[in-house]
Design a protein around this motif. Sequence first.
Motif, short mmCIF file in Angstrom:
data_model
loop_
_atom_site.label_atom_id
_atom_site.label_comp_id
_atom_site.label_asym_id
_atom_site.label_seq_id
_atom_site.Cartn_x
_atom_site.Cartn_y
_atom_site.Cartn_z
N LEU A 1 -9.33 -1.06 0.88
CA LEU A 1 -9.54 -1.73 2.16
C LEU A 1 -8.45 -2.79 2.22
O LEU A 1 -8.53 -3.80 1.52
N CYS A 2 -7.41 -2.53 3.03
CA CYS A 2 -6.24 -3.42 2.99
C CYS A 2 -6.50 -4.73 3.71
O CYS A 2 -7.36 -4.80 4.60
N PRO A 3 -5.79 -5.80 3.34
CA PRO A 3 -6.00 -7.11 3.95
C PRO A 3 -5.81 -7.08 5.47
O PRO A 3 -6.54 -7.77 6.19
N GLY B 1 -9.34 2.18 6.33
CA GLY B 1 -9.11 1.87 7.74
C GLY B 1 -7.84 2.50 8.27
O GLY B 1 -7.86 3.19 9.29
N CYS B 2 -6.71 2.29 7.59
CA CYS B 2 -5.42 2.71 8.14
C CYS B 2 -4.70 3.76 7.29
O CYS B 2 -3.67 4.28 7.70
N GLY B 3 -5.23 4.04 6.09
CA GLY B 3 -4.63 5.08 5.26
C GLY B 3 -3.48 4.61 4.39
O GLY B 3 -2.91 5.40 3.65
N VAL B 4 -3.12 3.32 4.46
CA VAL B 4 -2.01 2.82 3.66
C VAL B 4 -2.39 2.89 2.17
O VAL B 4 -3.56 2.73 1.81
N PHE B 5 -1.43 3.22 1.31
CA PHE B 5 -1.70 3.31 -0.13
C PHE B 5 -1.71 1.92 -0.77
O PHE B 5 -1.07 1.00 -0.27
ZN LIG Z 1 -5.83 -0.76 6.19
#
Ligand SMILES: [Zn+2]
Length: 236
Positions: free
Chosen positions: A34-36, A26-30
């Motif tokens: 699929l981040c919370p 979704g946002c590309g964060v490492f």
């Molecule tokens: Zn994310």
Amino acid sequence: MSGVPSLLSAAWERTLDLVFPRRCVGCGVFGAFLCPACLSATPRAQPPRCRVCWNRYEGGDACFHCLQQRPAFEAARFPFAYEGAVREAVHALKYDGVSAIAATMAEAMAGFLTAWGPPVTALVPVPLAARRRRSRGYNQSELLARELSRLCGLPVNGGLLVRRKATTPQALAADEAARRANVEGVFAAGPKAEPAGALLLVDDVMTSGATLDACARALVAAGHGPVYALTFARED
Ligand SMILES: [Zn+2]
Ligand SMILES: [Zn+2]
């Protein structure tokens, strides 16, 4: 989380993280596939909804569609609307080979399943055509069912339902009638084994519900059921 080991061993996961670092679809964060934050930002499929197909419906009880043509499943549910990061996650699992994202998706499904609480005793993944399974390397519904099984303790009955022929993807069918025709006679279920309990069909996305209906119909025709269904998301 339970103490049961994941499908991927911890060491193998660490190795994979070095070669292919986890990155949120979704946002590309490492750090996560699929981040919370992305997961909680995706709209949940909240009531008011039809108690059978879980489509938006404000009239109470079952929608006109379900009253007119009652599905073979008792009830279908999905925690998320098919949009944003949830859509990206399904896409990554289905078309980009990111099979490890199934664990995160199944975690959300497991939480939802516990709150819902259908009286099911086994999980049945929606089968994939052999050719598509070969080209993808796995059946995404089976991965979700296996992860779900690990989290909620229900066994997977993977051999119960078979797909007799390949079909064009339901999302490409012109309308509801075309979707029904597309899956007509496609699924078959093995004979009833003892003891038979209620089953939970597992799939990644519900389109019109015609595929889950056809699967449930095959299971009920072979003496199984009642059948419930759980998917990760549905177009809302
Ligand atoms: Zn994310
Ligand atoms: Zn309905």
